[in-house]
Motif scaffolding. Structure first.
Motif, mmCIF file in Angstrom:
data_model
loop_
_atom_site.group_PDB
_atom_site.id
_atom_site.type_symbol
_atom_site.label_atom_id
_atom_site.label_comp_id
_atom_site.label_asym_id
_atom_site.label_seq_id
_atom_site.Cartn_x
_atom_site.Cartn_y
_atom_site.Cartn_z
ATOM 1 N N GLN A 11 0.824 -1.210 0.000
ATOM 2 C CA GLN A 11 0.000 0.000 0.000
ATOM 3 C C GLN A 11 0.857 1.258 0.000
ATOM 4 O O GLN A 11 0.569 2.226 -0.711
ATOM 5 N N ASN A 12 1.940 1.267 0.782
ATOM 6 C CA ASN A 12 2.837 2.424 0.782
ATOM 7 C C ASN A 12 3.439 2.643 -0.604
ATOM 8 O O ASN A 12 3.510 3.768 -1.094
ATOM 9 N N ALA A 13 3.862 1.564 -1.239
ATOM 10 C CA ALA A 13 4.465 1.690 -2.565
ATOM 11 C C ALA A 13 3.448 2.139 -3.606
ATOM 12 O O ALA A 13 3.764 2.946 -4.498
ATOM 13 N N VAL A 14 2.224 1.654 -3.496
ATOM 14 C CA VAL A 14 1.177 2.070 -4.434
ATOM 15 C C VAL A 14 0.879 3.560 -4.285
ATOM 16 O O VAL A 14 0.681 4.268 -5.277
ATOM 17 N N LEU A 15 0.860 4.053 -3.055
ATOM 18 C CA LEU A 15 0.615 5.480 -2.845
ATOM 19 C C LEU A 15 1.736 6.321 -3.448
ATOM 20 O O LEU A 15 1.495 7.413 -3.953
ATOM 21 N N GLY A 16 2.973 5.807 -3.405
ATOM 22 C CA GLY A 16 4.059 6.501 -4.081
ATOM 23 C C GLY A 16 3.828 6.564 -5.573
ATOM 24 O O GLY A 16 4.020 7.611 -6.198
ATOM 25 N N ALA A 17 3.404 5.447 -6.147
ATOM 26 C CA ALA A 17 3.124 5.413 -7.590
ATOM 27 C C ALA A 17 1.976 6.350 -7.945
ATOM 28 O O ALA A 17 1.982 6.996 -8.999
ATOM 29 N N LEU A 18 0.973 6.441 -7.070
ATOM 30 C CA LEU A 18 -0.149 7.349 -7.296
ATOM 31 C C LEU A 18 0.336 8.793 -7.312
ATOM 32 O O LEU A 18 -0.073 9.598 -8.149
ATOM 33 N N GLY A 19 1.237 9.124 -6.384
ATOM 34 C CA GLY A 19 1.785 10.476 -6.352
ATOM 35 C C GLY A 19 2.556 10.805 -7.617
ATOM 36 O O GLY A 19 2.510 11.931 -8.112
ATOM 37 N N ALA A 20 3.267 9.819 -8.156
ATOM 38 C CA ALA A 20 4.023 10.046 -9.385
ATOM 39 C C ALA A 20 3.096 10.336 -10.549
ATOM 40 O O ALA A 20 3.413 11.128 -11.437
ATOM 41 N N ARG A 21 1.916 9.722 -10.540
ATOM 42 C CA ARG A 21 0.940 9.936 -11.596
ATOM 43 C C ARG A 21 0.249 11.290 -11.431
ATOM 44 O O ARG A 21 -0.347 11.817 -12.374
ATOM 45 N N GLY A 22 0.339 11.842 -10.228
ATOM 46 C CA GLY A 22 -0.330 13.106 -9.970
ATOM 47 C C GLY A 22 -1.717 12.915 -9.407
ATOM 48 O O GLY A 22 -2.522 13.831 -9.369
ATOM 49 N N GLY A 23 -2.009 11.689 -8.956
ATOM 50 C CA GLY A 23 -3.323 11.399 -8.418
ATOM 51 C C GLY A 23 -3.489 11.913 -7.001
ATOM 52 O O GLY A 23 -2.526 12.227 -6.310
ATOM 53 N N VAL A 24 -4.729 11.986 -6.561
ATOM 54 C CA VAL A 24 -5.054 12.446 -5.205
ATOM 55 C C VAL A 24 -5.594 11.255 -4.425
ATOM 56 O O VAL A 24 -6.477 10.532 -4.898
ATOM 57 N N VAL B 38 9.490 3.369 -2.507
ATOM 58 C CA VAL B 38 8.483 4.415 -2.739
ATOM 59 C C VAL B 38 9.048 5.489 -3.667
ATOM 60 O O VAL B 38 8.386 5.953 -4.597
ATOM 61 N N ALA B 39 10.301 5.873 -3.425
ATOM 62 C CA ALA B 39 10.934 6.859 -4.299
ATOM 63 C C ALA B 39 11.076 6.319 -5.719
ATOM 64 O O ALA B 39 10.884 7.049 -6.708
ATOM 65 N N LEU B 40 11.389 5.038 -5.854
ATOM 66 C CA LEU B 40 11.572 4.441 -7.178
ATOM 67 C C LEU B 40 10.288 4.452 -8.001
ATOM 68 O O LEU B 40 10.340 4.522 -9.231
ATOM 69 N N THR B 41 9.127 4.357 -7.344
ATOM 70 C CA THR B 41 7.863 4.355 -8.084
ATOM 71 C C THR B 41 7.663 5.661 -8.848
ATOM 72 O O THR B 41 6.877 5.718 -9.795
ATOM 73 N N MET B 42 8.388 6.698 -8.457
ATOM 74 C CA MET B 42 8.233 8.002 -9.094
ATOM 75 C C MET B 42 9.229 8.213 -10.233
ATOM 76 O O MET B 42 9.326 9.315 -10.776
ATOM 77 N N ALA C 229 1.161 -2.868 -10.242
ATOM 78 C CA ALA C 229 2.304 -3.457 -10.949
ATOM 79 C C ALA C 229 3.551 -2.587 -10.804
ATOM 80 O O ALA C 229 4.666 -3.093 -10.610
ATOM 81 N N GLN C 230 3.357 -1.280 -10.879
ATOM 82 C CA GLN C 230 4.475 -0.349 -10.710
ATOM 83 C C GLN C 230 5.062 -0.461 -9.308
ATOM 84 O O GLN C 230 6.282 -0.477 -9.121
ATOM 85 N N ALA C 231 4.189 -0.565 -8.320
ATOM 86 C CA ALA C 231 4.630 -0.692 -6.931
ATOM 87 C C ALA C 231 5.338 -2.030 -6.703
ATOM 88 O O ALA C 231 6.379 -2.093 -6.032
ATOM 89 N N GLU C 232 4.787 -3.103 -7.250
ATOM 90 C CA GLU C 232 5.394 -4.421 -7.072
ATOM 91 C C GLU C 232 6.778 -4.483 -7.701
ATOM 92 O O GLU C 232 7.692 -5.114 -7.153
ATOM 93 N N HIS C 233 6.948 -3.828 -8.837
ATOM 94 C CA HIS C 233 8.266 -3.803 -9.491
ATOM 95 C C HIS C 233 9.281 -3.088 -8.602
ATOM 96 O O HIS C 233 10.426 -3.547 -8.457
ATOM 97 N N ALA C 234 8.868 -1.973 -7.993
ATOM 98 C CA ALA C 234 9.776 -1.231 -7.109
ATOM 99 C C ALA C 234 10.141 -2.065 -5.884
ATOM 100 O O ALA C 234 11.297 -2.076 -5.450
ATOM 101 N N LEU C 235 9.169 -2.777 -5.319
ATOM 102 C CA LEU C 235 9.454 -3.630 -4.169
ATOM 103 C C LEU C 235 10.414 -4.756 -4.532
ATOM 104 O O LEU C 235 11.305 -5.116 -3.752
ATOM 105 N N ASP C 236 10.245 -5.297 -5.729
ATOM 106 C CA ASP C 236 11.158 -6.339 -6.185
ATOM 107 C C ASP C 236 12.584 -5.802 -6.318
ATOM 108 O O ASP C 236 13.555 -6.487 -5.990
ATOM 109 N N ARG C 237 12.697 -4.558 -6.789
ATOM 110 C CA ARG C 237 14.014 -3.945 -6.976
ATOM 111 C C ARG C 237 14.796 -3.869 -5.667
ATOM 112 O O ARG C 237 16.018 -4.013 -5.661
#
Length: 256
Positions: A104-117, A166-170, A132-140
């Motif tokens: 969930q933390n990683a997904v929220l980072g990805a949402l922020g990168a998209r500009g979502g609220v 979380v930073a990587l998702t952006m 998927a974006q969050a899972e890739h960052a966690l795998d990294r």
């Protein structure tokens, strides 16, 4: 990476100054960060390192001076806008949502990168692209097996890994890292050092760190900050043997 690519200036800080009443926390600081490098910022406690990072990230506005990212001035942009331009940050003190899961933390980072609220977490977690974006960052960062764990239950080192994820998702163009080794044992520091050494090829890192073994292992260049002023910038050997740096650290960091 070629020397031409490595010389590309990703971040430029020019004559940055910041005062809090009579205390001048930053004094005409100038430094840069180039593609593919780790530029470490060292200094005793109270030297103004975190204050400088906050100004670069947009959390604090300097009194004077300028900051540019990939040749574009960012002085009028707030923290969120700078993050969307590609400025990724990890914190000295964790800024994670402790009651949320790792994923969930990683997904929220990805949402922020998209500009979502952020509105309803349940709806966000149904977005397959974000997940998927969050899972890739966690795998990294080696946290795939911890995705369902509550963040509060992670070890200190795992939380540091999650902050990087979380930073990587952006998809950052550069990282600002404020004491990522803080609180890690020798094994954790060694593992994170190895990861950061690889990460620099994806995005350069401006690294604030007290762990001098990690600094000397990682840094291409080091800037020494004392009383809000950069007193020297150079290679690890140049900084290790610099008389002013040695005097500034005498009794605190004798390895320098």
């Amino acid at each position: 990476m070629t020397e031409v690519q490595r010389s590309e200036q990703v971040l430029k800080v020019s004559n940055l100054s910041k005062s809090f009443g009579a205390l001048q926390a930053s004094k005409n600081i100038s430094l840069d960060l180039r593609a593919g490098e780790i530029h470490a910022l060292i200094g005793p406690n109270g030297a103004g390192k975190s204050t400088l990072i906050k100004q670069i990230s947009g959390e604090l506005r300097p009194d004077s001076g300028s900051i540019s990212l990939l040749g574009q001035p960012v002085d009028e942009l707030d923290r969120v806008a700078r993050a969307r331009m590609g400025l990724g940050r990890t914190f000295q003190i964790s800024a994670l949502a402790m009651e949320f899961t790792v994923l969930q933390n990683a997904v929220l980072g990805a949402l922020g990168a998209r500009g979502g609220v952020f509105r309803f977490l349940g709806n966000v977690m149904k977005d397959k692209a974000l997940v998927a974006q969050a899972e890739h960052a966690l795998d990294r960062v080696g946290l795939s097996n911890e995705a369902a764990r509550r963040t509060a239950d992670l070890s200190h080192g795992q939380r540091r890994q999650l902050e990087v994820a979380v930073a990587l998702t952006m998809a950052p163009k550069l990282f600002l890292m404020d004491e990522p080794m803080a609180g890690l044992g020798a094994g954790g520091s060694q593992a994170l050092t190895g990861f950061l050494d690889q990460l620099r090829q994806e995005a350069p890192i401006l690294l604030v760190e007290h762990d001098m073994d990690a600094v000397f292992a990682l840094a291409d260049r080091i800037s020494a900050l004392v009383y809000g002023e950069v007193i020297a910038t150079g290679t690890t050997d140049e900084i290790r043997n610099h008389p002013e740096v040695r005097r500034a650290y005498l009794g605190e960091e004798e390895a320098v």
